[in-house]
Motif scaffolding. Structure first.
Motif, PDB file in Angstrom:
ATOM      1  N   ILE A 410      -3.120 -38.177 -33.538  1.00 19.13           N
ATOM      2  CA  ILE A 410      -3.626 -39.269 -32.704  1.00 19.13           C
ATOM      3  C   ILE A 410      -3.419 -40.587 -33.448  1.00 19.13           C
ATOM      4  N   ALA A 411      -2.882 -41.571 -32.739  1.00 15.18           N
ATOM      5  CA  ALA A 411      -2.572 -42.857 -33.359  1.00 15.18           C
ATOM      6  C   ALA A 411      -3.839 -43.676 -33.572  1.00 15.18           C
ATOM      7  N   ARG A 412      -3.838 -44.490 -34.614  1.00 15.55           N
ATOM      8  CA  ARG A 412      -5.015 -45.286 -34.981  1.00 15.55           C
ATOM      9  C   ARG A 412      -5.458 -46.216 -33.855  1.00 15.55           C
ATOM     10  N   ASN A 413      -6.741 -46.179 -33.568  1.00 18.12           N
ATOM     11  CA  ASN A 413      -7.378 -47.134 -32.664  1.00 18.12           C
ATOM     12  C   ASN A 413      -6.653 -47.283 -31.327  1.00 18.12           C
ATOM     13  N   THR A 414      -6.205 -46.149 -30.766  1.00 18.98           N
ATOM     14  CA  THR A 414      -5.593 -46.196 -29.435  1.00 18.98           C
ATOM     15  C   THR A 414      -6.513 -45.605 -28.372  1.00 18.98           C
ATOM     16  N   GLY A 415      -7.712 -45.177 -28.757  1.00 21.21           N
ATOM     17  CA  GLY A 415      -8.637 -44.601 -27.794  1.00 21.21           C
ATOM     18  C   GLY A 415      -9.288 -45.670 -26.925  1.00 21.21           C
ATOM     19  N   GLN A 416      -9.191 -45.503 -25.601  1.00 22.02           N
ATOM     20  CA  GLN A 416      -9.794 -46.438 -24.658  1.00 22.02           C
ATOM     21  C   GLN A 416     -10.455 -45.655 -23.527  1.00 22.02           C
ATOM     22  N   SER A 417     -11.649 -46.061 -23.151  1.00 23.61           N
ATOM     23  CA  SER A 417     -12.348 -45.450 -22.021  1.00 23.61           C
ATOM     24  C   SER A 417     -12.159 -46.341 -20.802  1.00 23.61           C
ATOM     25  N   ILE A 418     -11.560 -45.759 -19.747  1.00 24.20           N
ATOM     26  CA  ILE A 418     -11.242 -46.536 -18.540  1.00 24.20           C
ATOM     27  C   ILE A 418     -11.640 -45.726 -17.320  1.00 24.20           C
ATOM     28  N   ALA A 419     -12.438 -46.325 -16.475  1.00 24.56           N
ATOM     29  CA  ALA A 419     -12.801 -45.718 -15.197  1.00 24.56           C
ATOM     30  C   ALA A 419     -13.253 -44.268 -15.359  1.00 24.56           C
ATOM     31  N   ASN A 481     -10.003 -53.111 -16.159  1.00 23.16           N
ATOM     32  CA  ASN A 481     -10.669 -51.804 -16.179  1.00 23.16           C
ATOM     33  C   ASN A 481      -9.891 -50.785 -15.348  1.00 23.16           C
ATOM     34  N   ARG A 482      -8.579 -50.929 -15.370  1.00 21.16           N
ATOM     35  CA  ARG A 482      -7.718 -50.077 -14.534  1.00 21.16           C
ATOM     36  C   ARG A 482      -6.461 -49.630 -15.258  1.00 21.16           C
ATOM     37  N   PHE A 483      -5.825 -50.552 -15.982  1.00 21.29           N
ATOM     38  CA  PHE A 483      -4.528 -50.254 -16.587  1.00 21.29           C
ATOM     39  C   PHE A 483      -4.681 -50.036 -18.093  1.00 21.29           C
ATOM     40  N   TYR A 484      -4.176 -48.894 -18.561  1.00 21.95           N
ATOM     41  CA  TYR A 484      -4.096 -48.623 -20.002  1.00 21.95           C
ATOM     42  C   TYR A 484      -2.707 -49.047 -20.452  1.00 21.95           C
ATOM     43  N   VAL A 485      -2.633 -49.992 -21.399  1.00 23.09           N
ATOM     44  CA  VAL A 485      -1.369 -50.582 -21.818  1.00 23.09           C
ATOM     45  C   VAL A 485      -1.191 -50.357 -23.316  1.00 23.09           C
ATOM     46  N   ALA A 486      -0.064 -49.738 -23.689  1.00 25.94           N
ATOM     47  CA  ALA A 486       0.220 -49.456 -25.101  1.00 25.94           C
ATOM     48  C   ALA A 486       1.588 -50.014 -25.465  1.00 25.94           C
ATOM     49  N   GLU A 487       1.659 -50.641 -26.622  1.00 27.33           N
ATOM     50  CA  GLU A 487       2.902 -51.260 -27.080  1.00 27.33           C
ATOM     51  C   GLU A 487       3.812 -50.221 -27.727  1.00 27.33           C
ATOM     52  N   ILE A 488       5.089 -50.287 -27.384  1.00 25.36           N
ATOM     53  CA  ILE A 488       6.113 -49.396 -27.939  1.00 25.36           C
ATOM     54  C   ILE A 488       7.172 -50.237 -28.644  1.00 25.36           C
ATOM     55  N   VAL A 489       7.613 -49.790 -29.808  1.00 26.59           N
ATOM     56  CA  VAL A 489       8.677 -50.457 -30.536  1.00 26.59           C
ATOM     57  C   VAL A 489       9.905 -49.560 -30.497  1.00 26.59           C
ATOM     58  N   LYS A 502      13.263 -53.464 -30.210  1.00 23.49           N
ATOM     59  CA  LYS A 502      12.929 -54.072 -28.932  1.00 23.49           C
ATOM     60  C   LYS A 502      11.538 -53.599 -28.569  1.00 23.49           C
ATOM     61  N   ILE A 503      10.684 -54.522 -28.215  1.00 18.51           N
ATOM     62  CA  ILE A 503       9.291 -54.191 -27.937  1.00 18.51           C
ATOM     63  C   ILE A 503       9.041 -54.228 -26.432  1.00 18.51           C
ATOM     64  N   PHE A 504       8.421 -53.170 -25.919  1.00 18.91           N
ATOM     65  CA  PHE A 504       7.981 -53.154 -24.526  1.00 18.91           C
ATOM     66  C   PHE A 504       6.673 -52.386 -24.467  1.00 18.91           C
ATOM     67  N   ASN A 505       6.032 -52.428 -23.331  1.00 19.78           N
ATOM     68  CA  ASN A 505       4.729 -51.788 -23.168  1.00 19.78           C
ATOM     69  C   ASN A 505       4.793 -50.682 -22.127  1.00 19.78           C
ATOM     70  N   VAL A 506       4.043 -49.613 -22.409  1.00 14.99           N
ATOM     71  CA  VAL A 506       3.836 -48.543 -21.439  1.00 14.99           C
ATOM     72  C   VAL A 506       2.535 -48.840 -20.701  1.00 14.99           C
ATOM     73  N   VAL A 507       2.569 -48.752 -19.383  1.00 11.00           N
ATOM     74  CA  VAL A 507       1.409 -49.087 -18.551  1.00 11.00           C
ATOM     75  C   VAL A 507       1.044 -47.870 -17.701  1.00 11.00           C
ATOM     76  N   TYR A 508      -0.230 -47.491 -17.752  1.00 17.10           N
ATOM     77  CA  TYR A 508      -0.712 -46.391 -16.904  1.00 17.10           C
ATOM     78  C   TYR A 508      -1.776 -46.922 -15.951  1.00 17.10           C
ATOM     79  N   ASP A 509      -1.536 -46.741 -14.652  1.00 19.87           N
ATOM     80  CA  ASP A 509      -2.471 -47.164 -13.615  1.00 19.87           C
ATOM     81  C   ASP A 509      -3.441 -46.020 -13.366  1.00 19.87           C
ATOM     82  N   THR A 510      -4.694 -46.193 -13.789  1.00 21.46           N
ATOM     83  CA  THR A 510      -5.670 -45.103 -13.665  1.00 21.46           C
ATOM     84  C   THR A 510      -6.112 -44.889 -12.220  1.00 21.46           C
ATOM     85  N   TYR A 511      -5.892 -45.878 -11.350  1.00 16.69           N
ATOM     86  CA  TYR A 511      -6.237 -45.692  -9.938  1.00 16.69           C
ATOM     87  C   TYR A 511      -5.207 -44.808  -9.243  1.00 16.69           C
ATOM     88  N   ALA A 512      -3.921 -45.135  -9.454  1.00 19.16           N
ATOM     89  CA  ALA A 512      -2.847 -44.415  -8.767  1.00 19.16           C
ATOM     90  C   ALA A 512      -2.258 -43.290  -9.609  1.00 19.16           C
TER      91      ALA A 512
END
Length: 617
Positions: A410-419, A481-489, A502-512
């Motif tokens: 598990i990566a450092r400090n990536t835990g987030q509680s959403i919805a 309080n909906r989208f979990y966003v993590a940075e990827i290198v 190249k840096i981009f972000n992964v986005v997860y929509d917890t509603y859909a």
């Protein structure tokens, strides 16, 4: 009619009819796609969760890495809990006093500390009771006072045993008022001289008369914040032999009791609080409050009956506030939790509300290094490198449960509680061949990996000798309080020890329950834009892909500035640009072509919306 769905990097022919094979910078809202920003903060204290908390007092606590070793001086490094005010950092809580060795016993001295009070009468044969007038040093009459310290009775100069007599003060209002009434158990047979001796002390509150151990505790206290340090303890023994060798009493002296320069630099108005256990008692009670900035030399002169409040920090430790191994901090159920990373594996928690006070027994020790904390529903999730634990309850009633999960790191400090759900990033493998990364969702005491649909994006980066893979930057955030966003290198090797990223972000929509990507560098005519590409389809509607001729057109229901690319076997065949102020249906013809499959890619600027599309067959 066509629909829009989230990203699936699986086989573009077999993904869902409304799923996309490319999706950047857009969200699906009420059935249409539009531009949306999913940036991750880049600061030292907001790039990841559990690196900063604001207490009810308004103080902001952070994991400060400015004094750490170079490899830890980052938003994910190990540091120390500090109060942040602007760009100024200061200690949270007050340091425990150093061990104090200036406590000693003192033998009272005549006549500086006391004078002799004596009385003498001549015995009458057969008489047992005598009224004795007291005098100061045998010269001036003086009335008896309660603070006189009784020493002994003599018979012709020899001390009588204590069980051979008793005495009391003459009754007020009687002829014996102010005198001592002495009663002998055996009346004398001869006219001997009877003497009685008391001491009158200049400072009677200093007197110690009982042999035994005397216990003290010393703390630092800051009146402006109310913070009080854990105590340092002292004890001193006064033996019966020591008392008998002097006037039967002793004083307890403190010499040069002062706060250290380190403490005074942070808390110039610091006080020193001195506590003592009353004789025969069990709790430390306040004896004195002293100014910490001066050299305090004094005698303990607080009687047991005048002792004050109970020592509030007994049993506390300031180890979590001194540690330079802090990885995460969080407030949960009114307590402050401090997690130590690397090999420490310890989670400390404070008293409820009193966030600077950490009882020494308030800690959990885990099997693996802690990498993050997340307040999840009514529980606290503790993420370690290999396991996830859930802490239930509050205050002193905390218990721990373990999530059924054992895969990867598990990566450092990536835990987030959403919805109502808990998310975290994980990875394993050290080469391109065995690398695997994912996003975990925890449900109750189970965990599942939901990252397979974007496996290619998550598994970016190249491992090469002499450098570490940086595919997961650890930066992450929650939006709306909906989208979990993590940075990827995305790390691509360009030489033996060089790479481009190249840096981009992964986005997860917890509603859909769907993924998309975010890349702030994407532009359309110089403006920020979104990109969405449909699945591969066959124009003839046959189930099996084959060479198909398509010479009709497409229609798009949209608004704003956007373009549509029609692709055959992944090659752009036709591009059409539109700019419509109101929602409208636009069409475009497609070059007469023959390909195995086709797809559409939509690109739109901020404000543009794509509602629907279809084929003109």
């Amino acid at each position: 009619m066509a629909g829009f769905g989230y990203l699936n990097e699986g086989n573009p022919f077999n993904i869902g009819d409304t799923e996309s094979q490319e999706m950047y910078n857009c969200r699906i809202e009420r059935g249409f796609i539009e531009h949306s920003e999913f940036a991750v903060p880049q600061g030292l204290y907001d790039s990841t969760p559990s690196r900063s908390v604001t207490l009810p007092s308004g103080k902001q606590l952070v994991v400060d890495t400015t004094g750490a070793l170079p490899h830890n001086q980052s938003y994910a490094g190990l540091g120390t809990v500090r109060v942040k005010s602007g760009e100024t950092f200061s200690r949270f809580g007050i340091k425990t006093p150093s061990n104090y060795s200036g406590i000693s016993t003192y033998t009272p001295d005549y006549p500086t500390d006391f004078v002799n009070i004596t009385g003498v009468v001549t015995a009458v044969p057969g008489q047992a009771t005598y009224s004795i007038q007291l005098q100061v040093d045998g010269t001036t009459n003086i009335n008896y006072a309660d603070d006189f310290v009784f020493r002994y009775v003599t018979f012709n100069g020899l001390q009588l045993s204590a069980d051979s007599y008793y005495w009391f003060a003459g009754a007020v209002g009687s002829t014996d008022a102010g005198k001592i009434i002495l009663v002998l158990n055996t009346p004398p047979a001869s006219p001997y001289l009877i003497g009685i001796v008391f001491h009158k002390y200049t400072y009677p509150a200093r007197i110690v008369k009982q042999p035994g151990l005397y216990f003290y505790a010393i703390t630092h206290h800051d009146p402006s914040t109310g913070w009080e340090s854990p105590p340092v303890f002292n004890q001193i023994e006064i033996s019966e032999a020591y008392l008998n060798a002097g006037p039967g009493t002793a004083f307890i002296k403190f010499t040069s009791l002062k706060a250290s320069a380190e403490v005074l630099a942070l808390f110039p108005n610091v006080q020193i609080k001195l506590y003592r256990i009353p004789f025969g008692g069990s709790e430390y009670l306040l004896a004195k409050t002293l100014t910490g900035s001066i050299d305090n030399t004094f005698y303990d002169d607080t009687p047991d009956l005048n002792l004050g409040s109970i020592l509030p920090t007994e049993g506390n430790t300031d180890l979590p506030l001194e540690s330079q191994q802090v990885i995460s901090i969080i407030t949960h159920k009114e307590s402050l939790f401090i997690a130590l990373g690397d090999d420490s594996r310890i989670l400390y928690y404070s008293k409820p509300v009193e966030h600077d006070q950490f009882p020494a027994q308030n800690f959990f020790l885990f099997d693996y290094p802690i990498v993050g904390l997340a307040s999840h529903n009514e529980y606290l999730a503790v993420l370690t490198t290999k396991k996830v634990y859930i802490i239930y309850g509050s205050g002193i009633g905390l218990t721990v449960g373990k999530v059924d999960y054992d895969a990867g790191l598990i990566a450092r400090n990536t835990g987030q509680s959403i919805a109502g759900r808990l998310f975290a990033m994980w990875s394993n493998g050290t080469s391109d061949a065995n690398r695997r990364r994912g996003i975990l969702v925890f449900n109750g005491l189970r965990a599942i990996d939901i990252g397979l649909r974007i496996k290619d994006a998550l598994d970016t980066g190249t491992w090469f000798t002499g450098a570490s893979s940086a595919s997961l930057s650890n930066r992450n955030t929650v939006i709306d309080n909906r989208f979990y966003v993590a940075e990827i290198v995305d790390c691509v090797q360009t030489g033996d020890f060089t790479s481009e990223t190249k840096i981009f972000n992964v986005v997860y929509d917890t509603y859909a329950n769907g993924f998309s990507l975010y890349d702030s560098t994407l532009k359309y005519d110089g403006e920020d834009c979104f990109v969405y590409r449909t699945k591969e389809f066959v124009a003839s509607k046959l189930d099996n892909p084959r060479l198909t001729q398509y010479n009709k057109g497409i229609w798009i229901r949209g608004q704003g500035k956007f373009k549509v690319e029609f692709l055959g076997d992944g090659k752009v065949l036709t591009t059409a640009s539109f700019d419509v102020s109101e929602i409208d249906v636009v069409t475009t013809n497609v070059k007469n072509t023959r390909y195995n499959s086709f797809s559409l890619r939509f690109t739109g600027v901020k404000g543009a919306k794509i509602y629907d599309w279809g084929l003109l067959l």
